[in-house]
Design an enzyme around this catalytic site. Structure first.
Site, PDB file in Angstrom:
ATOM      1  N   LYS A 143       6.581  -3.892  -4.557  1.00 21.54           N
ATOM      2  CA  LYS A 143       8.180  -3.485  -4.552  1.00 21.54           C
ATOM      3  C   LYS A 143       8.553  -3.725  -3.166  1.00 21.54           C
ATOM      4  O   LYS A 143       9.444  -4.299  -2.740  1.00 21.54           O
ATOM      5  CB  LYS A 143       8.110  -2.015  -5.067  1.00 21.54           C
ATOM      6  CG  LYS A 143       9.345  -1.705  -5.206  1.00 21.54           C
ATOM      7  CD  LYS A 143      10.522  -2.330  -6.338  1.00 21.54           C
ATOM      8  CE  LYS A 143      11.579  -1.874  -6.319  1.00 21.54           C
ATOM      9  NZ  LYS A 143      12.436  -3.024  -6.805  1.00 21.54           N
ATOM     10  N   TRP A 193      -3.012  -2.510  -1.534  1.00 20.91           N
ATOM     11  CA  TRP A 193      -2.451  -4.158  -1.835  1.00 20.91           C
ATOM     12  C   TRP A 193      -3.185  -5.082  -1.113  1.00 20.91           C
ATOM     13  O   TRP A 193      -3.111  -4.991  -0.007  1.00 20.91           O
ATOM     14  CB  TRP A 193      -0.892  -4.086  -1.929  1.00 20.91           C
ATOM     15  CG  TRP A 193      -0.341  -5.171  -2.630  1.00 20.91           C
ATOM     16  CD1 TRP A 193      -0.101  -5.453  -3.787  1.00 20.91           C
ATOM     17  CD2 TRP A 193      -0.025  -6.588  -1.874  1.00 20.91           C
ATOM     18  NE1 TRP A 193       0.442  -6.700  -4.283  1.00 20.91           N
ATOM     19  CE2 TRP A 193       0.353  -7.438  -2.877  1.00 20.91           C
ATOM     20  CE3 TRP A 193      -0.201  -6.970  -0.626  1.00 20.91           C
ATOM     21  CZ2 TRP A 193       0.884  -8.719  -2.663  1.00 20.91           C
ATOM     22  CZ3 TRP A 193       0.025  -8.258  -0.159  1.00 20.91           C
ATOM     23  CH2 TRP A 193       0.822  -9.236  -0.927  1.00 20.91           C
ATOM     24  N   LYS A 201      13.670 -13.413 -12.397  1.00 22.23           N
ATOM     25  CA  LYS A 201      13.363 -12.127 -13.182  1.00 22.23           C
ATOM     26  C   LYS A 201      12.262 -12.868 -14.248  1.00 22.23           C
ATOM     27  O   LYS A 201      11.244 -11.845 -14.435  1.00 22.23           O
ATOM     28  CB  LYS A 201      14.789 -11.861 -13.883  1.00 22.23           C
ATOM     29  CG  LYS A 201      15.424 -10.573 -13.752  1.00 22.23           C
ATOM     30  CD  LYS A 201      15.144  -9.538 -12.674  1.00 22.23           C
ATOM     31  CE  LYS A 201      14.340  -9.725 -11.450  1.00 22.23           C
ATOM     32  NZ  LYS A 201      14.959  -9.543 -10.274  1.00 22.23           N
ATOM     33  N   GLU A 213       8.694 -13.517 -12.700  1.00 16.86           N
ATOM     34  CA  GLU A 213       8.061 -12.431 -12.308  1.00 16.86           C
ATOM     35  C   GLU A 213       7.362 -11.243 -13.345  1.00 16.86           C
ATOM     36  O   GLU A 213       6.378 -10.950 -12.906  1.00 16.86           O
ATOM     37  CB  GLU A 213       8.824 -11.748 -11.041  1.00 16.86           C
ATOM     38  CG  GLU A 213       9.907 -11.085 -11.457  1.00 16.86           C
ATOM     39  CD  GLU A 213      10.437 -10.512 -10.187  1.00 16.86           C
ATOM     40  OE1 GLU A 213       9.854  -9.991  -9.117  1.00 16.86           O
ATOM     41  OE2 GLU A 213      11.676  -9.881 -10.281  1.00 16.86           O
ATOM     42  N   ASN A 243      -1.314   1.369   5.947  1.00 17.92           N
ATOM     43  CA  ASN A 243      -0.679   0.355   5.245  1.00 17.92           C
ATOM     44  C   ASN A 243      -0.249  -0.626   6.607  1.00 17.92           C
ATOM     45  O   ASN A 243       0.397  -0.207   7.447  1.00 17.92           O
ATOM     46  CB  ASN A 243       0.728   0.895   4.608  1.00 17.92           C
ATOM     47  CG  ASN A 243       1.810   0.066   4.131  1.00 17.92           C
ATOM     48  OD1 ASN A 243       1.269  -1.089   3.827  1.00 17.92           O
ATOM     49  ND2 ASN A 243       2.744   0.462   3.676  1.00 17.92           N
ATOM     50  N   GLY A 244      -0.528  -1.953   6.204  1.00 15.92           N
ATOM     51  CA  GLY A 244      -0.221  -2.847   7.221  1.00 15.92           C
ATOM     52  C   GLY A 244      -1.223  -3.874   7.490  1.00 15.92           C
ATOM     53  O   GLY A 244      -2.328  -3.870   7.011  1.00 15.92           O
ATOM     54  N   ARG A 287       4.764   0.751  -6.018  1.00 21.98           N
ATOM     55  CA  ARG A 287       4.919  -0.147  -5.054  1.00 21.98           C
ATOM     56  C   ARG A 287       4.114  -1.528  -5.357  1.00 21.98           C
ATOM     57  O   ARG A 287       4.296  -2.468  -4.682  1.00 21.98           O
ATOM     58  CB  ARG A 287       4.464   0.460  -3.618  1.00 21.98           C
ATOM     59  CG  ARG A 287       5.390   1.814  -3.180  1.00 21.98           C
ATOM     60  CD  ARG A 287       4.899   2.395  -2.335  1.00 21.98           C
ATOM     61  NE  ARG A 287       4.509   1.746  -0.882  1.00 21.98           N
ATOM     62  CZ  ARG A 287       5.574   1.871  -0.083  1.00 21.98           C
ATOM     63  NH1 ARG A 287       6.639   2.544  -0.234  1.00 21.98           N
ATOM     64  NH2 ARG A 287       5.425   1.393   1.069  1.00 21.98           N
ATOM     65  N   GLU A 297      18.627 -16.091 -10.068  1.00 18.47           N
ATOM     66  CA  GLU A 297      17.804 -14.480 -10.222  1.00 18.47           C
ATOM     67  C   GLU A 297      17.626 -14.598 -11.666  1.00 18.47           C
ATOM     68  O   GLU A 297      16.547 -14.026 -11.922  1.00 18.47           O
ATOM     69  CB  GLU A 297      19.305 -13.774 -10.044  1.00 18.47           C
ATOM     70  CG  GLU A 297      18.977 -12.300 -10.383  1.00 18.47           C
ATOM     71  CD  GLU A 297      17.725 -11.540  -9.451  1.00 18.47           C
ATOM     72  OE1 GLU A 297      17.215 -12.410  -8.390  1.00 18.47           O
ATOM     73  OE2 GLU A 297      17.430 -10.571  -9.965  1.00 18.47           O
ATOM     74  N   CYS A 336       0.919  -1.247  -0.097  1.00 17.09           N
ATOM     75  CA  CYS A 336       0.059   0.139  -0.081  1.00 17.09           C
ATOM     76  C   CYS A 336       1.081   1.339   0.155  1.00 17.09           C
ATOM     77  O   CYS A 336       2.049   1.200   0.606  1.00 17.09           O
ATOM     78  CB  CYS A 336      -0.978   0.070   1.085  1.00 17.09           C
ATOM     79  SG  CYS A 336      -1.908  -1.373   1.441  1.00 17.09           S
ATOM     80  N   HIS A 366      19.854 -34.925 -11.451  1.00 16.11           N
ATOM     81  CA  HIS A 366      19.126 -35.443 -10.272  1.00 16.11           C
ATOM     82  C   HIS A 366      17.727 -35.219 -10.480  1.00 16.11           C
ATOM     83  O   HIS A 366      17.115 -35.289  -9.357  1.00 16.11           O
ATOM     84  CB  HIS A 366      19.910 -34.941  -9.020  1.00 16.11           C
ATOM     85  CG  HIS A 366      21.273 -35.242  -8.979  1.00 16.11           C
ATOM     86  ND1 HIS A 366      21.627 -36.703  -8.704  1.00 16.11           N
ATOM     87  CD2 HIS A 366      22.359 -34.720  -9.139  1.00 16.11           C
ATOM     88  CE1 HIS A 366      23.135 -36.577  -8.679  1.00 16.11           C
ATOM     89  NE2 HIS A 366      23.571 -35.334  -8.887  1.00 16.11           N
TER      90      HIS A 366
HETATM   91  O1  M6R Z   1      13.475  -4.673  -0.718  1.00 17.62           O
HETATM   92  P1  M6R Z   1      13.839  -6.236  -0.617  1.00 17.62           P
HETATM   93  O2  M6R Z   1      15.450  -6.343  -1.290  1.00 17.62           O
HETATM   94  O3  M6R Z   1      14.090  -6.550   0.721  1.00 17.62           O
HETATM   95  O4  M6R Z   1      12.898  -7.092  -1.320  1.00 17.62           O
HETATM   96  C1  M6R Z   1      13.072  -8.448  -1.342  1.00 17.62           C
HETATM   97  C2  M6R Z   1      12.377  -9.134  -2.368  1.00 17.62           C
HETATM   98  O5  M6R Z   1      10.858  -8.845  -2.068  1.00 17.62           O
HETATM   99  C3  M6R Z   1      12.527  -8.655  -3.888  1.00 17.62           C
HETATM  100  O6  M6R Z   1      13.854  -8.884  -4.228  1.00 17.62           O
HETATM  101  C4  M6R Z   1      11.769  -9.328  -4.880  1.00 17.62           C
HETATM  102  O7  M6R Z   1      12.122 -10.808  -4.870  1.00 17.62           O
HETATM  103  C5  M6R Z   1      11.883  -8.613  -6.457  1.00 17.62           C
HETATM  104  N1  M6R Z   1      10.660  -8.460  -6.880  1.00 17.62           N
HETATM  105  C6  M6R Z   1      12.811  -9.091  -7.074  1.00 17.62           C
HETATM  106  O8  M6R Z   1      12.924  -8.651  -8.392  1.00 17.62           O
END
Ligand code: M6R
Length: 612
Positions: free
Chosen positions: A607, A73, A489, A492, A99-100, A27, A485, A2, A508
């Site tokens: 985010k 959110w 990427k 997501e 937010n929370g 966000r 990674e 949020c 395996h």
């Molecule tokens: O702000 P942070 O680095 O703690 O966030 C961690 C993850 O939420 C963040 O890296 C998430 O996996 C990203 N969307 C990856 O691209």
């Protein structure tokens, strides 16, 4: 998660609030709303984007110099108009954005229902505004006091803003667990979840601490008190953020802009910390704790998502160069499994946002057991750095795209500096190797620059694989976290299923997936276990898998086997992840764009993940 923005001053609030909500869109959210007070309170909210909200309010009364807005959110209740914020009290005079998560909202709600309250939404937030109203009426207090009393009854995390039609010269904000910043302008104040909606109006900000309430009244100075009624002196800081950093600057997407910013962001992570000629590495923020780190029994790295992947690279670097044992933990698992932590442990929390709830909770736990906490974060003034004993900012600049790109390379850069500095002090790196790595590290930004020239070729490869349903990413050693990674990427932002594996693990299990439909991305750069990876490539080729290989410039062996190769400049094995991840970022980006996905705000993602 949020987003919150609020304004009180002499200007019309609506345009400021809407602009702020646009700045907070990165966000991640599913509905939006605003509340404005002129003579009366007007609340407008709907499911969808901020643009939908603007459309919805086109012909409505938007006047008022006190106002607030929210991007939601969903946590409690599906994303719909009723669950969108702001929420209002029973009498319709007080309104809140939040937010929370209020964990004990259920018993509070039942109690309020018994007292005659009725609710229009499924949210925990609506319960809180009814509670504030109930307290104000029963205790006959002003709004600020009612908020304070209510927050003492609440369990959970919150960043809230509350305004009331009855007290139209007042804006109240409070936080615990979720971030909140107050901007101080001339005869005007702002409240927001982060500084992005504020920076174009003022550079003077106060970051609220947990359980603090900001009481802002027209014509008065900002007052801060705790929920236990203790007055606090506001600590005003100057923002380092620049407006250009929040704009796309000619790029189609923030993600692409941030990928292209990497030569500079990596340089910024090293600035003032590295001098290859003189053989100096220094992370100023760690100097008081370096001895403690050297004497530590072990390091525990806690992080989530991309930051966890950079933590894995950190494990290789620190064990290799400084010979300190390292464990890398998903913050969300670490905190719930009764981990063994002692005062001789150093816990390194890695986070771009500095607000990730799981990472915050993990360091809270470690701190309570006496461990030393070191933060590696990007967002200045965020919660993790404030909760850490010491740390280093990555200085990558604002990362707006939900998919982390430059944050990863900057985190790895800082971890490299940390490993080099500790290794030097411990005497675990031979001087010549130390010097070699330093010189090579200084060259990395220019090598990234060169590597970005492969963009067109990567775009072409993306066009051939954009309709694939699955992807496998394989790498070994320092390139194993890069495989993870790369897969993260892709999934997501393009919603294609992708898995990352250590290349040798393929036989395996995952090898069963390989056929002519399966693209396999190998990170097969020279050095390390290169020969072994070449054998793994053969195994995929023998099963007709499609091979896309990231190779070192001039490699002919892999070229003769792979369907496509992307060349990257040669560097030391320890520094390779900073380079080898970049083609994978571009590949995901182009595939996602070609599939028509919302690259900067992928579905369901936020985010800063400020809830568990
Ligand atoms: O702000 P942070 O680095 O703690 O966030 C961690 C993850 O939420 C963040 O890296 C998430 O996996 C990203 N969307 C990856 O691209």
């Amino acid at each position: 998660m949020c987003g919150i923005v609020a304004y009180i001053g002499e200007k019309e609030a609506y345009p400021i609030v809407i602009k702020g909500l646009h700045r907070l869109e990165y966000r991640g959210y599913d509905s939006a709303g605003v509340a404005l007070i002129n003579d009366k309170l007007n609340v407008y909210k709907c499911k969808g984007k901020v643009a939908d909200l603007e459309n919805f309010t086109k012909d409505k009364d938007k006047s008022g110099t006190l106002g607030m807005g929210h991007t939601r959110w969903a946590t409690h209740g599906e994303p719909n108009d009723a669950n969108a914020h702001p929420h209002v009290s029973q009498d319709g005079k007080i309104t809140i954005i939040h937010n929370g998560i209020i964990e004990n909202y259920h018993p509070l709600k039942e109690e309020l229902i018994k007292r005659g309250h009725t609710f229009k939404s499924d949210t925990d937030t609506e319960v809180l505004v009814h509670l504030i109203e109930d307290i104000q009426k029963n205790e006959k207090t002003d709004l600020a006091e009612a908020v304070r009393i209510a927050l003492n009854e609440v369990i959970g995390a919150y960043a809230i803003v509350v305004i009331s039609q009855e007290e139209p010269n007042q804006l109240i904000g409070a936080k615990k667990g979720s971030p909140m910043v107050v901007g101080i302008g001339t005869d005007e104040f702002f409240i927001a979840s982060d500084a992005t909606p504020i920076v174009e109006f003022t550079k003077n900000v106060v970051y609220l601490e947990d359980e603090e309430i900001a009481i802002i009244r027209r014509g008065e100075e900002l007052k801060i008190k705790t929920i236990k009624n203790k007055d606090k002196t506001p600590y005003v800081q100057e923002l380092e953020l620049h407006l250009e950093a929040l704009e796309k600057g000619g790029y189609d997407h923030f993600m692409l802009k941030e990928i292209y910013e990497q030569p500079r962001s990596i340089m910024d992570s090293m600035r003032g910390r590295l001098n290859a000629k003189e053989g100096i590495v220094r992370l100023g923020g760690l100097s008081d704790y370096e001895q403690k780190m050297i004497n530590a029994d072990r390091f525990i790295i806690v992080a989530c998502g991309t930051s966890w992947h950079s933590g894995l690279v950190g494990e290789y670097l620190i064990e290799d160069l400084a010979r300190i044992p390292v464990e890398v933990e998903y913050a969300s698992e670490f905190r719930y499994r009764n981990p063994i932590i002692t005062e001789k442990d150093v816990v390194i929390a890695i986070s771009q946002s500095g607000e990730t709830a799981d990472t915050l909770a993990a360091i809270e736990l470690a701190k309570s057991k006496g461990a030393t906490i070191i933060g590696i974060c990007n967002v200045i003034g965020s919660s993790i750095p404030r909760m850490s004993h010491a740390g280093s900012y990555t200085h990558a600049g604002p990362e707006i795209g939900v998919a982390s790109t430059k944050a990863f390379t900057s985190q790895v850069t800082v971890l490299t500096l940390m490993a080099l500095s500790l290794g030097r002090k411990k005497g675990t790196i031979p001087e010549s190797r130390f010097r070699q790595l330093l010189s090579e590290l200084e060259l990395i930004p220019s090598k990234v620059e060169k590597l970005l020239k492969a963009n067109d070729q990567i775009e072409y490869i993306a066009s051939l694989f954009k309709d694939s349903r699955n992807f496998l990413y394989l790498g070994r050693g320092y390139n194993f976290p890069v495989a993870l990674e790369g897969a993260l990427k892709l999934k997501e932002i393009s919603y294609i299923h992708a898995e990352g594996y250590p290349a040798a693990e393929m036989k395996h299990g995952p090898i069963a997936l390989i056929d002519e439909e399966m693209p396999v991305v190998f990170i097969a750069t020279k050095k390390g276990a290169y020969e072994k990876v070449v054998s793994n490539i053969q195994e995929v080729k023998a099963r007709k898998g499609k091979i896309i290989a990231i190779v070192t410039e001039g490699d002919t062996t892999v070229k003769s086997m792979a369907d496509f190769v992307i060349e990257i400049p040669e560097t030391e094995e320890e520094l390779m992840p900073i380079l080898s991840v970049i083609p994978l970022q571009l590949l995901s980006y182009h595939i996602a764009v070609m599939r028509g996905c919302n690259v900067d705000q992928p579905r369901n993602l936020a985010k800063a993940v400020t809830v568990e």
